[in-house]
Scaffold this motif. Structure first.
Motif, PDB file in Angstrom:
ATOM      1  N   ALA A  54       2.413  32.954 -19.956  1.00 35.33           N
ATOM      2  CA  ALA A  54       3.563  32.303 -19.341  1.00 35.33           C
ATOM      3  C   ALA A  54       4.085  31.215 -20.272  1.00 35.33           C
ATOM      4  O   ALA A  54       3.324  30.385 -20.758  1.00 35.33           O
ATOM      5  CB  ALA A  54       3.170  31.698 -18.000  1.00 35.33           C
ATOM      6  N   SER A  55       5.382  31.235 -20.521  1.00 31.06           N
ATOM      7  CA  SER A  55       5.997  30.253 -21.412  1.00 31.06           C
ATOM      8  C   SER A  55       7.502  30.295 -21.182  1.00 31.06           C
ATOM      9  O   SER A  55       8.023  31.211 -20.540  1.00 31.06           O
ATOM     10  CB  SER A  55       5.692  30.569 -22.879  1.00 31.06           C
ATOM     11  N   ALA A  56       8.191  29.319 -21.742  1.00 34.62           N
ATOM     12  CA  ALA A  56       9.649  29.308 -21.630  1.00 34.62           C
ATOM     13  C   ALA A  56      10.244  30.563 -22.266  1.00 34.62           C
ATOM     14  O   ALA A  56      11.216  31.135 -21.756  1.00 34.62           O
ATOM     15  CB  ALA A  56      10.213  28.052 -22.291  1.00 34.62           C
ATOM     16  N   LYS A  57       9.651  31.024 -23.363  1.00 30.99           N
ATOM     17  CA  LYS A  57      10.174  32.206 -24.070  1.00 30.99           C
ATOM     18  C   LYS A  57       9.985  33.474 -23.244  1.00 30.99           C
ATOM     19  O   LYS A  57      10.927  34.262 -23.063  1.00 30.99           O
ATOM     20  CB  LYS A  57       9.452  32.359 -25.412  1.00 30.99           C
ATOM     21  N   THR A  58       8.773  33.701 -22.720  1.00 33.01           N
ATOM     22  CA  THR A  58       8.550  34.928 -21.956  1.00 33.01           C
ATOM     23  C   THR A  58       9.326  34.909 -20.644  1.00 33.01           C
ATOM     24  O   THR A  58       9.766  35.956 -20.162  1.00 33.01           O
ATOM     25  CB  THR A  58       7.054  35.148 -21.678  1.00 33.01           C
ATOM     26  N   PHE A  59       9.530  33.716 -20.077  1.00 35.98           N
ATOM     27  CA  PHE A  59      10.317  33.640 -18.854  1.00 35.98           C
ATOM     28  C   PHE A  59      11.777  33.966 -19.139  1.00 35.98           C
ATOM     29  O   PHE A  59      12.448  34.629 -18.342  1.00 35.98           O
ATOM     30  CB  PHE A  59      10.205  32.261 -18.214  1.00 35.98           C
ATOM     31  N   SER A  60      12.275  33.508 -20.279  1.00 33.21           N
ATOM     32  CA  SER A  60      13.647  33.844 -20.666  1.00 33.21           C
ATOM     33  C   SER A  60      13.802  35.351 -20.831  1.00 33.21           C
ATOM     34  O   SER A  60      14.825  35.936 -20.434  1.00 33.21           O
ATOM     35  CB  SER A  60      14.008  33.124 -21.966  1.00 33.21           C
ATOM     36  N   ASP A  61      12.785  35.990 -21.377  1.00 38.05           N
ATOM     37  CA  ASP A  61      12.803  37.453 -21.508  1.00 38.05           C
ATOM     38  C   ASP A  61      12.812  38.112 -20.126  1.00 38.05           C
ATOM     39  O   ASP A  61      13.524  39.097 -19.896  1.00 38.05           O
ATOM     40  CB  ASP A  61      11.591  37.943 -22.298  1.00 38.05           C
ATOM     41  N   TYR A  62      12.008  37.563 -19.222  1.00 39.80           N
ATOM     42  CA  TYR A  62      11.919  38.120 -17.872  1.00 39.80           C
ATOM     43  C   TYR A  62      13.248  38.003 -17.134  1.00 39.80           C
ATOM     44  O   TYR A  62      13.626  38.909 -16.382  1.00 39.80           O
ATOM     45  CB  TYR A  62      10.816  37.396 -17.093  1.00 39.80           C
ATOM     46  N   ILE A  86       1.360  42.586 -16.979  1.00 40.14           N
ATOM     47  CA  ILE A  86       1.523  43.955 -17.471  1.00 40.14           C
ATOM     48  C   ILE A  86       1.965  43.977 -18.933  1.00 40.14           C
ATOM     49  O   ILE A  86       1.669  44.918 -19.673  1.00 40.14           O
ATOM     50  CB  ILE A  86       2.517  44.734 -16.583  1.00 40.14           C
ATOM     51  N   LYS A  87       2.661  42.919 -19.380  1.00 37.67           N
ATOM     52  CA  LYS A  87       3.059  42.833 -20.789  1.00 37.67           C
ATOM     53  C   LYS A  87       1.977  42.199 -21.651  1.00 37.67           C
ATOM     54  O   LYS A  87       2.078  42.196 -22.877  1.00 37.67           O
ATOM     55  CB  LYS A  87       4.344  42.006 -20.903  1.00 37.67           C
ATOM     56  N   LEU A 143       7.833  45.009  -0.383  1.00 36.09           N
ATOM     57  CA  LEU A 143       7.410  44.958  -1.781  1.00 36.09           C
ATOM     58  C   LEU A 143       8.638  44.750  -2.657  1.00 36.09           C
ATOM     59  O   LEU A 143       9.641  45.455  -2.512  1.00 36.09           O
ATOM     60  CB  LEU A 143       6.690  46.240  -2.181  1.00 36.09           C
ATOM     61  N   TYR A 144       8.549  43.801  -3.566  1.00 36.63           N
ATOM     62  CA  TYR A 144       9.635  43.499  -4.496  1.00 36.63           C
ATOM     63  C   TYR A 144       9.272  44.010  -5.891  1.00 36.63           C
ATOM     64  O   TYR A 144       8.109  44.304  -6.169  1.00 36.63           O
ATOM     65  CB  TYR A 144       9.882  41.988  -4.544  1.00 36.63           C
ATOM     66  N   PRO A 145      10.250  44.120  -6.787  1.00 35.51           N
ATOM     67  CA  PRO A 145       9.906  44.401  -8.183  1.00 35.51           C
ATOM     68  C   PRO A 145       8.943  43.346  -8.731  1.00 35.51           C
ATOM     69  O   PRO A 145       8.716  42.306  -8.109  1.00 35.51           O
ATOM     70  CB  PRO A 145      11.268  44.350  -8.895  1.00 35.51           C
ATOM     71  N   PHE A 146       8.380  43.581  -9.892  1.00 35.03           N
ATOM     72  CA  PHE A 146       7.353  42.706 -10.452  1.00 35.03           C
ATOM     73  C   PHE A 146       7.829  41.252 -10.511  1.00 35.03           C
ATOM     74  O   PHE A 146       8.946  40.954 -10.936  1.00 35.03           O
ATOM     75  CB  PHE A 146       6.998  43.145 -11.870  1.00 35.03           C
ATOM     76  N   SER A 147       6.963  40.356 -10.077  1.00 33.65           N
ATOM     77  CA  SER A 147       7.209  38.930 -10.229  1.00 33.65           C
ATOM     78  C   SER A 147       7.028  38.538 -11.697  1.00 33.65           C
ATOM     79  O   SER A 147       6.554  39.344 -12.517  1.00 33.65           O
ATOM     80  CB  SER A 147       6.238  38.131  -9.364  1.00 33.65           C
ATOM     81  N   TYR A 148       7.347  37.293 -12.012  1.00 40.37           N
ATOM     82  CA  TYR A 148       7.157  36.831 -13.399  1.00 40.37           C
ATOM     83  C   TYR A 148       5.683  36.871 -13.799  1.00 40.37           C
ATOM     84  O   TYR A 148       5.352  37.286 -14.915  1.00 40.37           O
ATOM     85  CB  TYR A 148       7.719  35.420 -13.554  1.00 40.37           C
ATOM     86  N   PRO A 153       9.286  48.284 -12.806  1.00 42.90           N
ATOM     87  CA  PRO A 153       8.205  48.723 -13.711  1.00 42.90           C
ATOM     88  C   PRO A 153       8.671  49.645 -14.828  1.00 42.90           C
ATOM     89  O   PRO A 153       8.287  49.458 -15.990  1.00 42.90           O
ATOM     90  CB  PRO A 153       7.230  49.435 -12.764  1.00 42.90           C
ATOM     91  N   ALA A 154       9.487  50.653 -14.508  1.00 43.32           N
ATOM     92  CA  ALA A 154       9.894  51.617 -15.535  1.00 43.32           C
ATOM     93  C   ALA A 154      10.763  50.957 -16.606  1.00 43.32           C
ATOM     94  O   ALA A 154      10.649  51.263 -17.798  1.00 43.32           O
ATOM     95  CB  ALA A 154      10.649  52.776 -14.895  1.00 43.32           C
ATOM     96  N   TYR A 155      11.618  50.011 -16.188  1.00 37.77           N
ATOM     97  CA  TYR A 155      12.482  49.347 -17.165  1.00 37.77           C
ATOM     98  C   TYR A 155      11.681  48.411 -18.060  1.00 37.77           C
ATOM     99  O   TYR A 155      11.963  48.292 -19.260  1.00 37.77           O
ATOM    100  CB  TYR A 155      13.595  48.590 -16.452  1.00 37.77           C
ATOM    101  N   ILE A 156      10.693  47.741 -17.484  1.00 36.34           N
ATOM    102  CA  ILE A 156       9.815  46.895 -18.296  1.00 36.34           C
ATOM    103  C   ILE A 156       9.154  47.744 -19.385  1.00 36.34           C
ATOM    104  O   ILE A 156       9.020  47.319 -20.538  1.00 36.34           O
ATOM    105  CB  ILE A 156       8.748  46.216 -17.422  1.00 36.34           C
ATOM    106  N   ARG A 157       8.752  48.942 -19.012  1.00 30.61           N
ATOM    107  CA  ARG A 157       8.021  49.798 -19.958  1.00 30.61           C
ATOM    108  C   ARG A 157       8.928  50.412 -21.009  1.00 30.61           C
ATOM    109  O   ARG A 157       8.595  50.416 -22.196  1.00 30.61           O
ATOM    110  CB  ARG A 157       7.306  50.903 -19.184  1.00 30.61           C
ATOM    111  N   TRP A 158      10.096  50.929 -20.589  1.00 29.46           N
ATOM    112  CA  TRP A 158      10.906  51.729 -21.502  1.00 29.46           C
ATOM    113  C   TRP A 158      12.121  51.000 -22.051  1.00 29.46           C
ATOM    114  O   TRP A 158      12.689  51.436 -23.067  1.00 29.46           O
ATOM    115  CB  TRP A 158      11.357  53.019 -20.800  1.00 29.46           C
ATOM    116  N   GLN A 159      12.592  49.948 -21.384  1.00 29.75           N
ATOM    117  CA  GLN A 159      13.766  49.189 -21.844  1.00 29.75           C
ATOM    118  C   GLN A 159      14.986  50.081 -22.068  1.00 29.75           C
ATOM    119  O   GLN A 159      15.750  49.900 -23.028  1.00 29.75           O
ATOM    120  CB  GLN A 159      13.429  48.436 -23.139  1.00 29.75           C
TER     121      GLN A 159
END
Length: 419
Positions: free
Chosen positions: A167-175, A162-163, A151-156, A182-188
């Motif tokens: 899918a777009s160039a902008k959200t991929f750049s954020d990813y 979860i967000k 199992l790997y961390p969340f894919s794009y 998971p915890a970092y995606i949630r809490w940053q």
């Protein structure tokens, strides 16, 4: 000795922590089963990538017929073989046939107990965060009686889900910056990823292998993370990280790789010896870790792009190699069932300065394997090149991962037998 009431208290507390909310379904869920018999299901992966949540989602298939126990808790330290008899009594009293054990490899002799439960007809799922400790014991008493999944961390695409974003160039750049933990995606909160790296170093490596000086292996981890997409030579790292021999560097790389925090990719060769002796390319388990552990001045979006592609290929089940023949390089050779099936080049942007190098390496790889189609993955370019009956398709990474580009761009990812 662990008393039965302590075991029951731990199990009750762990069961109570299982969320009753609807968690985001992992993509790996569709390919993992918990009802093989007499075969154990083994789920490994880096710490905090979501293995516990995946187990909860698996357990939801058997709401009245599953039992969970995580052995890596202070109250179970010192668990011994004789304590399995008390666990057996609890299992019998509850009448559960699906057993989920987390980090059971911390108990000496665990593989004999699992073998016993399989012979008794139980369905067993084991999760763990150290590939070496699991594989060593699995190769003794459970040879041919286990099916492994990583199992790997969340894919794009999971990140988008979860967000709740498209899918777009902008959200991929954020990813690329955030990554998939998971915890970092949630809490940053960057402290989460810093503490994760420290936990892996101290709990999974320094303590486990009785290493007293933490500085060299910590330096090695930071070096690998800062140099994703580059090759590593053990001999050249001896002085850089402060050890005496290249063998120590090789050992430390193996320890890090066994925790999944780094990934090492060999050169493609039909000779296994050549794969062993040639330098390996380095990748990190997550680009968010790269963002946090690497100084911003040295971060390279192109190498992050390559790292994300590598992880996407591993999630798809490919064996991955790099290509280097006649001084021409291609980032990835994809293999399934021991057959090369596709070649992929990754670059931030094709332009007049790098076209000869990037396309030259891909064309060399296509000729080597006699492939008619090659794939170039970029940040945001989309095109197609025809030459001498061959096709090179140029696709943005985010479209390729999200599967929203024209399907004709995807057929070069299908396995092909080498003539």
């Amino acid at each position: 000795m662990i008393y039965r009431n302590d075991l029951e208290d731990v199990m009750q507390a762990q069961q109570a922590r299982i969320t009753h909310d609807v968690s985001f379904p992992r993509e790996a869920l569709s390919s993992i089963k918990a009802d093989y018999s007499p075969v154990a299901t083994i789920i490994t992966g880096v710490r905090r990538c979501g293995k516990s949540t995946l187990v909860e989602q698996l357990m939801a298939r058997y709401p009245d017929d599953s039992l969970l126990l995580n052995f890596d808790v202070p109250r179970l330290y010192g668990f011994q073989m004789e304590d399995f008899r008390r666990l057996d009594a609890i299992i019998a009293d509850r009448g559960c046939r699906h057993l989920f054990f987390d980090e059971i490899q911390v108990v000496s002799g665990w593989e004999m107990y699992i073998n016993q439960k399989l012979q008794e007809g139980y369905q067993v799922v084991i999760t763990g965060s150290n590939a070496s400790l699991l594989s060593r014991e699995l190769g003794t008493h459970l040879t041919g009686r286990h099916i492994d999944s990583v199992l790997y961390p969340f894919s794009y695409t999971e990140y988008c889900g979860i967000k709740d974003v498209q899918a777009s160039a902008k959200t991929f750049s954020d990813y690329l910056v955030t990554g998939g933990f998971p915890a970092y995606i949630r809490w940053q909160d960057e402290r989460l990823l810093n503490e994760l790296a420290n936990d892996i170093l101290y709990r999974d490596i320094l303590v486990r292998y009785n290493i007293r000086d933490e500085k060299p292996i910590k330096n090695l981890l930071l070096f690998v993370v800062a140099n994703i997409g580059n090759r590593v030579s053990a001999a050249r790292l001896v002085d850089a990280i402060g050890v005496k021999t290249g063998n120590t560097v090789v050992d430390y790389l193996t320890y890090l790789e066994n925790t999944y925090i780094i990934q090492l990719v060999p050169k493609f060769s039909y000779s296994y010896r050549a794969q062993l002796i040639n330098p390996k390319k380095m990748y990190c388990i997550d680009t968010g870790l790269h963002s946090v552990l690497t100084p911003s001045s040295s971060q390279d979006k192109g190498h992050k792009l390559e790292n994300v592609v590598y992880l996407a290929l591993k999630r798809q089940g490919y064996d991955v190699f790099y290509f280097d023949e006649e001084r021409k390089e291609c980032d990835f050779v994809l293999c399934k069932h021991n057959q090369p099936s596709a070649v992929v080049q990754v670059c931030l942007q094709l332009n007049s300065d790098n076209e000869a190098r990037e396309l030259g390496g891909l064309k060399q790889a296509m000729a080597y394997f006699d492939f008619k189609v090659g794939l170039v993955l970029t940040d945001n370019q989309e095109d197609e090149i025809q030459y001498d009956g061959h096709t090179i398709r140029i696709v943005p990474v985010w479209k390729w991962i999200a599967g929203i580009c024209d399907n004709s761009f995807m057929d070069c990812m299908e396995p092909k037998a080498v003539p």
